[in-house]
Design an enzyme around this catalytic site. Structure first.
Site, PDB file in Angstrom:
ATOM      1  N   GLU A 252       0.699  -1.253  -0.013  1.00 11.47           N
ATOM      2  CA  GLU A 252      -0.002  -0.157  -0.030  1.00 11.47           C
ATOM      3  C   GLU A 252       0.881   1.258   0.136  1.00 11.47           C
ATOM      4  O   GLU A 252       2.000   1.220   0.372  1.00 11.47           O
ATOM      5  CB  GLU A 252      -0.788   0.062   1.283  1.00 11.47           C
ATOM      6  CG  GLU A 252      -2.272  -0.456   0.953  1.00 11.47           C
ATOM      7  CD  GLU A 252      -3.007   0.776   0.513  1.00 11.47           C
ATOM      8  OE1 GLU A 252      -2.582   1.613  -0.417  1.00 11.47           O
ATOM      9  OE2 GLU A 252      -4.299   0.654   0.430  1.00 11.47           O
ATOM     10  N   ASP A 253       0.434   2.474  -0.431  1.00  8.91           N
ATOM     11  CA  ASP A 253       0.861   3.514  -0.346  1.00  8.91           C
ATOM     12  C   ASP A 253       0.792   4.113   1.091  1.00  8.91           C
ATOM     13  O   ASP A 253       1.907   4.616   1.678  1.00  8.91           O
ATOM     14  CB  ASP A 253       0.546   4.559  -1.465  1.00  8.91           C
ATOM     15  CG  ASP A 253      -1.072   4.708  -1.300  1.00  8.91           C
ATOM     16  OD1 ASP A 253      -1.794   3.963  -0.682  1.00  8.91           O
ATOM     17  OD2 ASP A 253      -1.422   5.731  -2.342  1.00  8.91           O
TER      18      ASP A 253
ATOM     19  N   ASP B 268      -4.167   5.038   6.489  1.00  5.29           N
ATOM     20  CA  ASP B 268      -4.874   6.159   6.985  1.00  5.29           C
ATOM     21  C   ASP B 268      -5.627   5.853   8.086  1.00  5.29           C
ATOM     22  O   ASP B 268      -5.241   5.301   9.198  1.00  5.29           O
ATOM     23  CB  ASP B 268      -5.659   6.743   5.809  1.00  5.29           C
ATOM     24  CG  ASP B 268      -5.977   8.427   6.481  1.00  5.29           C
ATOM     25  OD1 ASP B 268      -5.681   8.832   7.268  1.00  5.29           O
ATOM     26  OD2 ASP B 268      -7.078   8.752   5.986  1.00  5.29           O
TER      27      ASP B 268
ATOM     28  N   PHE C  83      -2.282  15.996   4.699  1.00  5.87           N
ATOM     29  CA  PHE C  83      -2.526  15.143   3.368  1.00  5.87           C
ATOM     30  C   PHE C  83      -1.472  15.312   2.732  1.00  5.87           C
ATOM     31  O   PHE C  83      -0.857  16.455   2.271  1.00  5.87           O
ATOM     32  CB  PHE C  83      -3.860  15.900   2.899  1.00  5.87           C
ATOM     33  CG  PHE C  83      -4.451  15.078   1.738  1.00  5.87           C
ATOM     34  CD1 PHE C  83      -5.410  14.033   1.941  1.00  5.87           C
ATOM     35  CD2 PHE C  83      -3.833  15.075   0.222  1.00  5.87           C
ATOM     36  CE1 PHE C  83      -5.710  13.041   1.241  1.00  5.87           C
ATOM     37  CE2 PHE C  83      -4.471  14.452  -0.532  1.00  5.87           C
ATOM     38  CZ  PHE C  83      -5.496  13.468  -0.197  1.00  5.87           C
TER      39      PHE C  83
ATOM     40  N   ASP D  90      -2.078  10.848  -4.906  1.00  4.22           N
ATOM     41  CA  ASP D  90      -2.812  11.993  -5.452  1.00  4.22           C
ATOM     42  C   ASP D  90      -3.628  12.528  -4.580  1.00  4.22           C
ATOM     43  O   ASP D  90      -4.025  12.547  -3.503  1.00  4.22           O
ATOM     44  CB  ASP D  90      -3.678  11.099  -6.522  1.00  4.22           C
ATOM     45  CG  ASP D  90      -4.868  10.532  -5.784  1.00  4.22           C
ATOM     46  OD1 ASP D  90      -4.609   9.731  -4.837  1.00  4.22           O
ATOM     47  OD2 ASP D  90      -6.062  10.907  -6.176  1.00  4.22           O
TER      48      ASP D  90
ATOM     49  N   ARG E 225       0.534  12.442  -8.669  1.00  6.50           N
ATOM     50  CA  ARG E 225       1.248  11.194  -8.395  1.00  6.50           C
ATOM     51  C   ARG E 225       2.700  11.222  -8.950  1.00  6.50           C
ATOM     52  O   ARG E 225       3.343  10.385  -8.345  1.00  6.50           O
ATOM     53  CB  ARG E 225       0.493  10.239  -9.216  1.00  6.50           C
ATOM     54  CG  ARG E 225      -0.846   9.923  -8.614  1.00  6.50           C
ATOM     55  CD  ARG E 225      -1.447   8.871  -9.245  1.00  6.50           C
ATOM     56  NE  ARG E 225      -2.917   8.508  -8.943  1.00  6.50           N
ATOM     57  CZ  ARG E 225      -3.331   7.896  -7.971  1.00  6.50           C
ATOM     58  NH1 ARG E 225      -2.797   7.573  -6.779  1.00  6.50           N
ATOM     59  NH2 ARG E 225      -4.812   7.950  -7.819  1.00  6.50           N
TER      60      ARG E 225
HETATM   61  P1  IMP Z   1      -7.844   4.142   4.584  1.00  2.62           P
HETATM   62  O1  IMP Z   1      -8.603   3.227   4.237  1.00  2.62           O
HETATM   63  O2  IMP Z   1      -8.399   5.356   5.337  1.00  2.62           O
HETATM   64  O3  IMP Z   1      -6.491   3.722   5.258  1.00  2.62           O
HETATM   65  O4  IMP Z   1      -7.257   4.870   3.368  1.00  2.62           O
HETATM   66  C1  IMP Z   1      -6.162   4.512   2.429  1.00  2.62           C
HETATM   67  C2  IMP Z   1      -6.426   5.341   1.049  1.00  2.62           C
HETATM   68  O5  IMP Z   1      -6.749   6.538   1.503  1.00  2.62           O
HETATM   69  C3  IMP Z   1      -4.910   5.206   0.561  1.00  2.62           C
HETATM   70  O6  IMP Z   1      -4.775   4.073  -0.057  1.00  2.62           O
HETATM   71  C4  IMP Z   1      -4.952   6.498  -0.185  1.00  2.62           C
HETATM   72  O7  IMP Z   1      -5.682   6.325  -1.639  1.00  2.62           O
HETATM   73  C5  IMP Z   1      -6.003   7.416   0.502  1.00  2.62           C
HETATM   74  N1  IMP Z   1      -4.971   8.462   1.312  1.00  2.62           N
HETATM   75  C6  IMP Z   1      -5.181   8.717   2.787  1.00  2.62           C
HETATM   76  N2  IMP Z   1      -4.521   9.351   3.349  1.00  2.62           N
HETATM   77  C7  IMP Z   1      -3.935  10.149   1.996  1.00  2.62           C
HETATM   78  C8  IMP Z   1      -3.038  11.200   1.791  1.00  2.62           C
HETATM   79  O8  IMP Z   1      -2.615  11.723   2.744  1.00  2.62           O
HETATM   80  N3  IMP Z   1      -3.008  11.498   0.432  1.00  2.62           N
HETATM   81  C9  IMP Z   1      -3.343  10.711  -0.526  1.00  2.62           C
HETATM   82  N4  IMP Z   1      -4.310   9.813  -0.367  1.00  2.62           N
HETATM   83  C10 IMP Z   1      -4.508   9.326   0.741  1.00  2.62           C
HETATM   84 MG    MG Z   2      -4.906   4.258  -2.479  1.00  3.21          MG
END
Ligand code: IMP
Ligand code: MG
Length: 177
Positions: free
Chosen positions: A98-99, A102, A151, A158, A164
């Protein structure tokens, strides 16, 4: 580059050093075993492209694309598969790439879903971690950088599909979750 609302948080050389370190750790942990990297599109594609070249040994790449229902603040934690894996993961060593983690809802859902397909092992790897926003208890097995509740964009991440391609990870001061 002239973007008034962007500020470098993690410069490219630090990213490169961290990715190399993560690759070494993964190579050690999986020595002699084939790893199936499950790369979560689209954000993790750039990280995974660099990471896989830092891993010594037998690596297979597959891709998955998901989108969460609703906005990130109201999401139920259910994600929709936009693209499923091409490979069967049964009996294989799976490492989800994963990138950023969150709220943790996406990774949590993916883990549950992929576990039900009977892999030999399953672990998670993320470049960035924002633990302060967690809504489910999940800790990635491999994590590059822990960041504040900011963020960020660049190196695959993105804002509305843009940024990106930035080589550094930058804080986007206007962007909201
Ligand atoms: P989660 O399910 O809330 O953990 O969300 C994960 C996804 O939210 C990541 O794979 C990103 O696509 C997006 N995301 C969460 N935080 C950021 C950020 O700071 N910048 C860009 N994308 C984010
Ligand atoms: Mg993502």
């Amino acid at each position: 580059m002239q973007h008034l609302n962007l500020e470098v948080l993690i410069p490219r050389d630090q990213i490169g050093a961290k990715v190399a370190e993560m690759g070494k750790m993964i190579s050690r942990d999986y020595a002699g075993e084939q790893i199936l990297l499950v790369i979560v599109l689209r954000g993790a594609a750039l990280f995974a492209a660099d990471l896989c070249r830092e891993i010594e040994g037998d690596v297979v790449l597959d891709f998955i694309a998901v989108s969460s229902y609703g906005s990130s603040t109201s999401t139920s934690g259910v994600v929709r598969f936009l693209k499923d894996l091409d490979e069967s993961i049964e009996g294989r060593h799976v490492l989800i790439v994963e990138d950023i983690v969150d709220t943790g809802l996406t990774l949590n859902y993916l883990l549950d879903n992929l576990r039900s397909r009977n892999p030999k092992s399953i672990r998670t790897c993320t470049l960035l971690d924002k633990p302060s926003r967690r809504r489910v208890e999940i800790r990635p097995d491999y994590s590059g950088f822990t960041i504040e509740d900011l963020f960020v964009v660049g190196y695959g991440l993105d804002y509305d599909q843009s940024y990106r391609n930035l080589p550094d990870i930058c804080v986007h001061k206007e962007a909201k979750h």
